[in-house]
Design an enzyme around this catalytic site. Sequence first.
Site, PDB file in Angstrom:
ATOM      1  N   GLU A 171      12.074 -94.566 -11.532  1.00 34.27           N
ATOM      2  CA  GLU A 171      12.492 -95.966 -11.629  1.00 34.27           C
ATOM      3  C   GLU A 171      12.609 -96.458 -10.187  1.00 34.27           C
ATOM      4  OE1 GLU A 171      12.759 -97.763 -14.287  1.00 34.27           O
ATOM      5  OE2 GLU A 171      12.763 -96.259 -15.854  1.00 34.27           O
TER       6      GLU A 171
ATOM      7  N   CYS B  46      17.339-104.081  -8.255  1.00 32.39           N
ATOM      8  CA  CYS B  46      15.934-103.656  -8.288  1.00 32.39           C
ATOM      9  C   CYS B  46      15.070-104.726  -8.932  1.00 32.39           C
ATOM     10  CB  CYS B  46      15.803-102.337  -9.027  1.00 32.39           C
ATOM     11  SG  CYS B  46      16.548-102.332 -10.656  1.00 32.39           S
TER      12      CYS B  46
HETATM   13  P1  NAD Z   1      16.864 -94.129  -2.062  1.00 34.40           P
HETATM   14  O1  NAD Z   1      15.466 -93.894  -2.459  1.00 34.40           O
HETATM   15  O2  NAD Z   1      17.195 -94.182  -0.619  1.00 34.40           O
HETATM   16  O3  NAD Z   1      17.827 -92.995  -2.676  1.00 34.40           O
HETATM   17  C1  NAD Z   1      17.939 -92.792  -4.053  1.00 34.40           C
HETATM   18  C2  NAD Z   1      18.508 -91.415  -4.299  1.00 34.40           C
HETATM   19  O4  NAD Z   1      17.579 -90.435  -3.877  1.00 34.40           O
HETATM   20  C3  NAD Z   1      19.810 -91.111  -3.575  1.00 34.40           C
HETATM   21  O5  NAD Z   1      20.681 -90.436  -4.447  1.00 34.40           O
HETATM   22  C4  NAD Z   1      19.369 -90.197  -2.450  1.00 34.40           C
HETATM   23  O6  NAD Z   1      20.364 -89.315  -1.989  1.00 34.40           O
HETATM   24  C5  NAD Z   1      18.246 -89.432  -3.108  1.00 34.40           C
HETATM   25  N1  NAD Z   1      17.274 -88.824  -2.193  1.00 34.40           N
HETATM   26  C6  NAD Z   1      16.973 -89.182  -0.911  1.00 34.40           C
HETATM   27  N2  NAD Z   1      15.994 -88.383  -0.422  1.00 34.40           N
HETATM   28  C7  NAD Z   1      15.680 -87.511  -1.409  1.00 34.40           C
HETATM   29  C8  NAD Z   1      14.734 -86.447  -1.521  1.00 34.40           C
HETATM   30  N3  NAD Z   1      13.915 -86.117  -0.517  1.00 34.40           N
HETATM   31  N4  NAD Z   1      14.654 -85.782  -2.695  1.00 34.40           N
HETATM   32  C9  NAD Z   1      15.458 -86.104  -3.740  1.00 34.40           C
HETATM   33  N5  NAD Z   1      16.374 -87.093  -3.682  1.00 34.40           N
HETATM   34  C10 NAD Z   1      16.478 -87.797  -2.540  1.00 34.40           C
HETATM   35  O7  NAD Z   1      17.299 -95.463  -2.818  1.00 34.40           O
HETATM   36  P2  NAD Z   1      18.674 -96.258  -2.692  1.00 34.40           P
HETATM   37  O8  NAD Z   1      18.699 -96.919  -1.348  1.00 34.40           O
HETATM   38  O9  NAD Z   1      19.810 -95.401  -3.083  1.00 34.40           O
HETATM   39  O10 NAD Z   1      18.513 -97.349  -3.832  1.00 34.40           O
HETATM   40  C11 NAD Z   1      17.852 -98.566  -3.640  1.00 34.40           C
HETATM   41  C12 NAD Z   1      16.465 -98.527  -4.253  1.00 34.40           C
HETATM   42  O11 NAD Z   1      16.575 -98.181  -5.625  1.00 34.40           O
HETATM   43  C13 NAD Z   1      15.787 -99.881  -4.220  1.00 34.40           C
HETATM   44  O12 NAD Z   1      14.423 -99.722  -3.917  1.00 34.40           O
HETATM   45  C14 NAD Z   1      15.962-100.373  -5.650  1.00 34.40           C
HETATM   46  O13 NAD Z   1      15.041-101.353  -6.011  1.00 34.40           O
HETATM   47  C15 NAD Z   1      15.839 -99.103  -6.406  1.00 34.40           C
HETATM   48  N6  NAD Z   1      16.427 -99.209  -7.754  1.00 34.40           N
HETATM   49  C16 NAD Z   1      15.609 -99.162  -8.833  1.00 34.40           C
HETATM   50  C17 NAD Z   1      16.137 -99.298 -10.122  1.00 34.40           C
HETATM   51  C18 NAD Z   1      15.259 -99.231 -11.345  1.00 34.40           C
HETATM   52  O14 NAD Z   1      15.792 -99.002 -12.419  1.00 34.40           O
HETATM   53  N7  NAD Z   1      13.964 -99.440 -11.255  1.00 34.40           N
HETATM   54  C19 NAD Z   1      17.513 -99.472 -10.274  1.00 34.40           C
HETATM   55  C20 NAD Z   1      18.315 -99.520  -9.155  1.00 34.40           C
HETATM   56  C21 NAD Z   1      17.752 -99.380  -7.888  1.00 34.40           C
END
Ligand code: NAD
Length: 498
Positions: free
Chosen positions: A241, A275
Amino acid sequence: MTTTEPDKTGPSFASLDPRDGTVLAEYPIAGPEEVGLAVERARAAARWWRGQGPRGRRAWLLEYKRAISSRAQELASLISAETGKPDEDATLEVMLAVSHLEWAAKNADKVLRRRAVSAGLLMANQAAYVEYQPYGVVGAIGPWNYPVFTPMGTLSYAMAAGNAVVFKPSELTPGVGVWLAEVWDSLGASQPLIQTITGDGSTGNALCRAGVDKLAFTGSAATGRKVMAACAETLTPVVIEGGGKDALLVDRDADLDAAADQAVFGAMGNAGQTCAGVERIYVHEDVKDAFVGKFTARVRALTPGSSITSSYGPMTLPAQVDIIRRHVEDAISRGGKAVVGGEDSVGEKIVEPVVLVDVPEDSSAVTEETFGPTVVINPVADLEEGVEKANATSYGLGGSIFTGDRRRGLALAEKLDVGMVSINSFLAFAGIPALPFGGSGDSGFGRIHGADGLREFARPKAITAQKFSAPLNLMTMTRKPRDIKIVKWMLANVQGKL
Ligand code: NAD
């Protein structure tokens, strides 16, 4: 159960209140060993959960829902403290999350239980069934912007489908994740159906490699690629997502007040950190000035700040401020006009609203996810052009269409390359538990919510039961030349003609 019991020796991190930088709590950074142990415990919990049967699971999940709901204010305060969002927004988030939990609990059996399907003419001697079985252990990695609503979209549907979950919340909102697991534990079940492991990207990476049966990731497209790469090594299936660059289209005959009201909520609510938030608005050129007037008047009335009654709070992720500033600068330097705010609106914590008009379509404010309280409004000759421009992005999450003609809205919705569309409202699809949620392209793939969300966390199994010997049995080494003759006749006279 959480793996956050104090381990004074291991690495840890602090959760901060983005409103004033207060340290809220310290949490351990779980390494591969702790993550592996959590997955092992989850495997036992999954067996226990399966043994509860559909009725038992429904009862437990509804009890969990009641427990979360009765402590909703506590949870909302925690969300506010970790994200900086106002109490009202946090409360709405909890409400939406529990409505999904309830739907998943009440509909899982109906959606996933064994059902008979037609066996077809050729196999008429067989009874045919499809049933859905849980994966076992689902790993969930969550973001910080909706730290309850978003992960609960995975957790609720995964649990209702019969799985145990190991949840790695964002390092910005670990307390919310720990709270969700603790409330499960407070129900007195003998097994940790939800375990929260805290940590940063390294913990997320460890979860991808810990032998979970499916990994559900919510976050940015860039991290989604890393998650997929790690899961590819063990062929662990994933749901991604990702982010979005959603557009809202306004037609000439739309109710402009309603469109402006919803567009402001979609673009500025939660400081634009949604998002499926509105990042681009394509408005019919005949009503552009009228719409911009109504939109900007509402935007100017907003009161961003750090109080619990502010229209929206500070940026949760401090680094996002630089991205927002770069997008605003790029839009203005390429000829776009700021009709509300401008480069100076981007403060250190709070970003005041920025409304940009007539921004070139190749500007980063149009092509990249901004994730801030800024929006681009560009005119279009008609909504066909609006759809074309809305589709010209690497993302494909959601969209909104405002029109006086619902049928025309439906026809345009079909042409939008996104997973979800709301007509004459913003984000309504996220609040309707029966509807699937997810996107395409850089917005990811797979679905949470609804029947599709339940099936996402279950493996379909095909079963046949022979009722009688087939008059025409082709699946045997002893079939007769006469049988093949009949098949040839059927191909020419039945399949070839019908
Ligand atoms: P992010 O990608 O920085 O982090 C998301 C999660 O991934 C965190 O828990 C982080 O610790 C983890 N992570 C980081 N590196 C990783 C790795 N190498 N392997 C596994 N996990 C890892 O995103 P964010 O800044 O927390 O959230 C914002 C983003 O999320 C925006 O792009 C937003 O649009 C998106 N989002 C999407 C939805 C949806 O349902 N489509 C909902 C909410 C947010």
